[in-house]
Design a protein around this motif. Sequence first.
Motif, PDB file in Angstrom:
ATOM      1  N   ILE A  91       1.002  -1.320  -0.120  1.00  0.00           N
ATOM      2  CA  ILE A  91       0.122   0.093  -0.151  1.00  0.00           C
ATOM      3  C   ILE A  91       0.672   1.362  -0.021  1.00  0.00           C
ATOM      4  O   ILE A  91       0.589   2.148  -0.551  1.00  0.00           O
ATOM      5  CB  ILE A  91      -0.985  -0.050   1.176  1.00  0.00           C
ATOM      6  CG1 ILE A  91      -1.842  -1.100   1.076  1.00  0.00           C
ATOM      7  CG2 ILE A  91      -1.584   1.351   1.435  1.00  0.00           C
ATOM      8  CD1 ILE A  91      -2.686  -1.409   2.458  1.00  0.00           C
ATOM      9  N   THR A  92       1.956   1.251   0.931  1.00  0.00           N
ATOM     10  CA  THR A  92       2.687   2.308   1.334  1.00  0.00           C
ATOM     11  C   THR A  92       3.938   2.343   0.222  1.00  0.00           C
ATOM     12  O   THR A  92       4.620   3.566  -0.066  1.00  0.00           O
ATOM     13  CB  THR A  92       2.982   2.659   2.398  1.00  0.00           C
ATOM     14  OG1 THR A  92       4.110   1.519   2.782  1.00  0.00           O
ATOM     15  CG2 THR A  92       1.901   2.751   3.470  1.00  0.00           C
ATOM     16  N   LYS A  93       4.512   1.517  -0.279  1.00  0.00           N
ATOM     17  CA  LYS A  93       5.998   1.326  -0.989  1.00  0.00           C
ATOM     18  C   LYS A  93       7.074   1.691  -0.072  1.00  0.00           C
ATOM     19  O   LYS A  93       7.939   2.105  -0.828  1.00  0.00           O
ATOM     20  CB  LYS A  93       5.686   2.133  -2.238  1.00  0.00           C
ATOM     21  CG  LYS A  93       4.718   1.574  -3.267  1.00  0.00           C
ATOM     22  CD  LYS A  93       4.826   0.191  -3.537  1.00  0.00           C
ATOM     23  CE  LYS A  93       3.653  -0.303  -4.608  1.00  0.00           C
ATOM     24  NZ  LYS A  93       3.484  -1.662  -4.507  1.00  0.00           N
ATOM     25  N   GLU A  94       6.796   1.612   1.296  1.00  0.00           N
ATOM     26  CA  GLU A  94       7.893   2.034   2.206  1.00  0.00           C
ATOM     27  C   GLU A  94       8.667   0.996   2.291  1.00  0.00           C
ATOM     28  O   GLU A  94       8.115  -0.144   2.998  1.00  0.00           O
ATOM     29  CB  GLU A  94       7.536   2.650   3.531  1.00  0.00           C
ATOM     30  CG  GLU A  94       6.647   4.110   3.052  1.00  0.00           C
ATOM     31  CD  GLU A  94       6.163   4.559   4.416  1.00  0.00           C
ATOM     32  OE1 GLU A  94       6.654   4.476   5.517  1.00  0.00           O
ATOM     33  OE2 GLU A  94       4.925   5.200   4.376  1.00  0.00           O
ATOM     34  N   GLN A  95       9.863   0.759   2.256  1.00  0.00           N
ATOM     35  CA  GLN A  95      10.761  -0.383   2.321  1.00  0.00           C
ATOM     36  C   GLN A  95      10.904  -0.882   3.835  1.00  0.00           C
ATOM     37  O   GLN A  95      11.464  -1.870   4.112  1.00  0.00           O
ATOM     38  CB  GLN A  95      12.124  -0.332   1.574  1.00  0.00           C
ATOM     39  CG  GLN A  95      12.046  -0.099  -0.030  1.00  0.00           C
ATOM     40  CD  GLN A  95      13.512  -0.235  -0.242  1.00  0.00           C
ATOM     41  OE1 GLN A  95      14.484  -0.139   0.393  1.00  0.00           O
ATOM     42  NE2 GLN A  95      13.601  -0.460  -1.742  1.00  0.00           N
ATOM     43  N   ARG A  96      10.553   0.096   4.634  1.00  0.00           N
ATOM     44  CA  ARG A  96      10.755  -0.322   6.154  1.00  0.00           C
ATOM     45  C   ARG A  96       9.731  -1.473   6.745  1.00  0.00           C
ATOM     46  O   ARG A  96      10.096  -2.243   7.367  1.00  0.00           O
ATOM     47  CB  ARG A  96      10.603   0.966   7.138  1.00  0.00           C
ATOM     48  CG  ARG A  96       9.214   1.611   6.849  1.00  0.00           C
ATOM     49  CD  ARG A  96       9.063   2.818   7.924  1.00  0.00           C
ATOM     50  NE  ARG A  96       7.644   3.502   7.654  1.00  0.00           N
ATOM     51  CZ  ARG A  96       7.062   3.635   8.526  1.00  0.00           C
ATOM     52  NH1 ARG A  96       7.295   3.278   9.754  1.00  0.00           N
ATOM     53  NH2 ARG A  96       5.708   4.151   8.258  1.00  0.00           N
ATOM     54  N   PHE A  97       8.980  -1.548   5.821  1.00  0.00           N
ATOM     55  CA  PHE A  97       7.880  -2.518   6.262  1.00  0.00           C
ATOM     56  C   PHE A  97       8.377  -4.119   5.657  1.00  0.00           C
ATOM     57  O   PHE A  97       8.322  -4.914   6.226  1.00  0.00           O
ATOM     58  CB  PHE A  97       6.282  -2.453   5.703  1.00  0.00           C
ATOM     59  CG  PHE A  97       5.916  -1.237   6.228  1.00  0.00           C
ATOM     60  CD1 PHE A  97       5.595  -1.141   7.422  1.00  0.00           C
ATOM     61  CD2 PHE A  97       5.503  -0.224   5.467  1.00  0.00           C
ATOM     62  CE1 PHE A  97       4.912  -0.030   7.957  1.00  0.00           C
ATOM     63  CE2 PHE A  97       5.015   1.066   5.876  1.00  0.00           C
ATOM     64  CZ  PHE A  97       4.653   1.200   7.528  1.00  0.00           C
ATOM     65  N   ALA A  98       9.100  -4.035   4.553  1.00  0.00           N
ATOM     66  CA  ALA A  98       9.803  -5.263   4.149  1.00  0.00           C
ATOM     67  C   ALA A  98      10.903  -5.486   5.157  1.00  0.00           C
ATOM     68  O   ALA A  98      11.210  -6.680   5.569  1.00  0.00           O
ATOM     69  CB  ALA A  98      10.521  -5.148   2.750  1.00  0.00           C
ATOM     70  N   LEU A  99      11.668  -4.592   5.643  1.00  0.00           N
ATOM     71  CA  LEU A  99      12.778  -4.747   6.534  1.00  0.00           C
ATOM     72  C   LEU A  99      11.952  -5.425   8.162  1.00  0.00           C
ATOM     73  O   LEU A  99      12.599  -6.512   8.518  1.00  0.00           O
ATOM     74  CB  LEU A  99      13.323  -3.541   6.977  1.00  0.00           C
ATOM     75  CG  LEU A  99      14.478  -3.671   8.126  1.00  0.00           C
ATOM     76  CD1 LEU A  99      15.627  -4.427   7.800  1.00  0.00           C
ATOM     77  CD2 LEU A  99      15.033  -2.174   8.335  1.00  0.00           C
ATOM     78  N   ILE A 100      10.841  -4.795   8.300  1.00  0.00           N
ATOM     79  CA  ILE A 100      10.460  -5.482   9.532  1.00  0.00           C
ATOM     80  C   ILE A 100       9.920  -6.703   9.240  1.00  0.00           C
ATOM     81  O   ILE A 100       9.964  -7.609  10.288  1.00  0.00           O
ATOM     82  CB  ILE A 100       9.117  -4.643   9.823  1.00  0.00           C
ATOM     83  CG1 ILE A 100       9.451  -3.081  10.292  1.00  0.00           C
ATOM     84  CG2 ILE A 100       8.295  -5.240  10.964  1.00  0.00           C
ATOM     85  CD1 ILE A 100       8.329  -1.991  10.385  1.00  0.00           C
ATOM     86  N   THR A 101       9.319  -7.160   8.368  1.00  0.00           N
ATOM     87  CA  THR A 101       8.957  -8.495   7.663  1.00  0.00           C
ATOM     88  C   THR A 101      10.348  -9.375   7.850  1.00  0.00           C
ATOM     89  O   THR A 101      10.451 -10.506   8.459  1.00  0.00           O
ATOM     90  CB  THR A 101       8.656  -8.711   6.083  1.00  0.00           C
ATOM     91  OG1 THR A 101       7.353  -7.871   6.417  1.00  0.00           O
ATOM     92  CG2 THR A 101       8.364 -10.288   5.881  1.00  0.00           C
ATOM     93  N   GLN A 102      11.320  -8.837   7.458  1.00  0.00           N
ATOM     94  CA  GLN A 102      12.858 -10.002   7.538  1.00  0.00           C
ATOM     95  C   GLN A 102      13.074  -9.794   9.054  1.00  0.00           C
ATOM     96  O   GLN A 102      13.592 -11.067   9.270  1.00  0.00           O
ATOM     97  CB  GLN A 102      13.994  -9.010   6.922  1.00  0.00           C
ATOM     98  CG  GLN A 102      13.610  -8.961   5.262  1.00  0.00           C
ATOM     99  CD  GLN A 102      14.661  -8.165   4.647  1.00  0.00           C
ATOM    100  OE1 GLN A 102      15.156  -7.118   5.063  1.00  0.00           O
ATOM    101  NE2 GLN A 102      15.354  -8.888   3.445  1.00  0.00           N
ATOM    102  N   GLN A 103      12.755  -8.987   9.657  1.00  0.00           N
ATOM    103  CA  GLN A 103      13.088  -9.075  11.089  1.00  0.00           C
ATOM    104  C   GLN A 103      12.194 -10.096  12.030  1.00  0.00           C
ATOM    105  O   GLN A 103      13.054 -10.601  12.756  1.00  0.00           O
ATOM    106  CB  GLN A 103      13.245  -7.571  11.895  1.00  0.00           C
ATOM    107  CG  GLN A 103      14.464  -6.604  11.427  1.00  0.00           C
ATOM    108  CD  GLN A 103      14.236  -5.188  11.834  1.00  0.00           C
ATOM    109  OE1 GLN A 103      12.898  -4.813  12.222  1.00  0.00           O
ATOM    110  NE2 GLN A 103      15.323  -4.459  11.787  1.00  0.00           N
ATOM    111  N   ILE A 104      11.133 -10.113  11.742  1.00  0.00           N
ATOM    112  CA  ILE A 104      10.130 -11.010  12.074  1.00  0.00           C
ATOM    113  C   ILE A 104      10.505 -12.464  11.940  1.00  0.00           C
ATOM    114  O   ILE A 104      10.398 -13.228  12.533  1.00  0.00           O
ATOM    115  CB  ILE A 104       8.625 -10.656  11.864  1.00  0.00           C
ATOM    116  CG1 ILE A 104       8.149  -9.473  12.240  1.00  0.00           C
ATOM    117  CG2 ILE A 104       7.775 -11.779  12.223  1.00  0.00           C
ATOM    118  CD1 ILE A 104       7.031  -8.673  11.632  1.00  0.00           C
TER     119      ILE A 104
END
Length: 175
Positions: A91-104
Amino acid sequence: MRENTKQIIQRIGETDQLYLQGNTPKLALERAELRMQLVTLSIVRQEQLHFLQEAVVLLEQGRIEFEEMPLSLYMNLSMHLAKAYMLYFEITKEQRFALITQQILKPLIHDQYGDIYFFLAYASAAKSEMALTRHWLTKYSKTADFDLILVQEHPAFHPFREHDWFVHLVKSKAH
């Protein structure tokens, strides 16, 4: 309002009432899943973000609130949390959400749960990390959960379709 949407909203009300009687990890998962369904049904960005925020809180709470739960349930909560963050990314195209996914997901790597590898590949692709995308897709391809059509058709992997490693991976699984 579609009939399906009405049923989801009704079930949210029911599960919220059950929550008032006592929370369980399964209930947290169901409550979050219902909100994620509304995200996919909504076409209004603010609504999508609102339901995602609620889903993330419910999933995080479900993962940490209980001292004991079956590993499969914890993994399910974690996978849904990763999916929620990747929906945020979509929805946002903000890469920080992909990073959070990796951290989880990185601490949960286990071959029994091939979907973890898929979501790590997806998050890596979202961050344009070709080497990690390749690494995680290769690991995913060796699991029973591997879905060739999903890998071929998922938009996150389109930038890699012409690379030799991707072509080889797809061909090796197609036979």
